[in-house]
Design an enzyme around this catalytic site. Sequence first.
Site, PDB file in Angstrom:
ATOM      1  N   TYR A 187      28.834  17.653  -3.564  1.00  0.00           N
ATOM      2  CA  TYR A 187      28.514  17.422  -2.148  1.00  0.00           C
ATOM      3  C   TYR A 187      27.686  16.138  -1.988  1.00  0.00           C
ATOM      4  CZ  TYR A 187      29.698  22.273  -0.770  1.00  0.00           C
ATOM      5  OH  TYR A 187      30.329  23.452  -0.508  1.00  0.00           O
ATOM      6  N   HIS A 228      30.800  16.843   3.989  1.00  0.00           N
ATOM      7  CA  HIS A 228      29.846  17.956   3.916  1.00  0.00           C
ATOM      8  C   HIS A 228      28.655  17.729   4.837  1.00  0.00           C
ATOM      9  CE1 HIS A 228      31.749  20.470   0.953  1.00  0.00           C
ATOM     10  NE2 HIS A 228      32.004  19.423   0.196  1.00  0.00           N
TER      11      HIS A 228
HETATM   12 MG    MG Z   1      34.920  21.423   3.158  1.00  0.00          MG
END
Ligand code: MG
Length: 423
Positions: A187, A228
Amino acid sequence: MVYHHGVYLTQGVAEKTRRLLDVLKTPRKAGWRLTTITRVETIRSRADGSWLFVKIHTNQPGLFGLGSASDPFRCSVIEEAVKTVAPLLIGRDASRIEDIWQSVYTCCYWRNDSVFSTAQSGIDQALWDLKGKEAGLPIYQLLGGKCRTAVQAYAHASGDSLAQLGDDVARYLEEGYHVVRCQLGAYGGGGFLEGAFDDDTYLEKIPQMFEYLRNRFGLGPKLTHDVHEHLMPQNAVRLSKLLEPYRLYFLEDVLPPEQLPWYRQIRQQCTTPQAVGELFTNPNEFVPLISERLIDFVRLRVSKAGGITNCRKVANLCEWFGVRTAWQEGADNDPVNQMASVHLDLASSSFGVQEENHFEEAELAVFEGVARLEGGYLYANEAPGLGMHLDEKAARGLLDPQLAKRSYFIAEDRRRDGEILRP
Ligand code: MG
């Protein structure tokens, strides 16, 4: 039954529902027997206990339905939510899926929270599975039949360097995928400086990533990227504009659910297609984005957003506004929910692409009839309902009691000053 200030007390709710159902129970022909719900069972699985299956038993011998209500963080709370709803279901006509959906949706007055919505989704999937088994038809047939022969899936490519990522993309293209999600690590990857996330670094590195990938692979492969939600809203607009030359298939979660009106600014300023929705459980989140044509792909998770009943309505809504579905899957999902997505995909003309999923061999071994992934496409089996069989003993055997009783939380990313970022 006790009625107090507009509230039927718990016991009263079940009694009132049963009394109403006596009126509704009208046999359709001689010898025909109403299929009623007799028991609602929950089955926990996976080592960490994050898989939760809802099994709805009926008064017909051997007839039951299976649905997914899995969650990596709050599975035991969702299991308890299913148990609290069960008394509302016992004795009801199992064929009345829409009626039960509406009843469960409002049975506790407050609604649209993620825990309860997941419980409701598991119940709903189980009722569709049950109806398909009773009819002897796969669910996609009950939804109108196939409008495609297979379901295009997208792969997850990642690498800590551009070369590693490029090699991973190449691997998936060789396997037959046409759509590949491209990430520099985990992320927010590409945006970290000494462990802290920095918007400007991300705005520099991600366009460079796509410059590299387009130089290496050309404009042929359809590429996506998942932000994200790490960026500040004005930088989400900026990144969308910077990526326009690289013709993404979609840019995912560039904004968090708290900042959705910023999609208007993005739409006015560039043509980078936008995908969002895996965190949505409330129609007020996705209906305006679809009806105002502010996004291109809606990414609800079927087991979080009201099951097949509600997601079918979302797919139909999308059709009229030129938005496409890309139901969310990913590592923390399960094969039952994946199959529910595939049935929707097969029967929805607004289908766009399906996120793929990979499970451990030992995990897959407890199922029969899982979706077949081949050459970048998913195939449903042709068995009735969801078409899956769960070996319950083996599924429960996957559970590691120590891991299952732990508490799990999503990883926290922070800015340099210590501020937490939305995941
Ligand atoms: Mg996603």
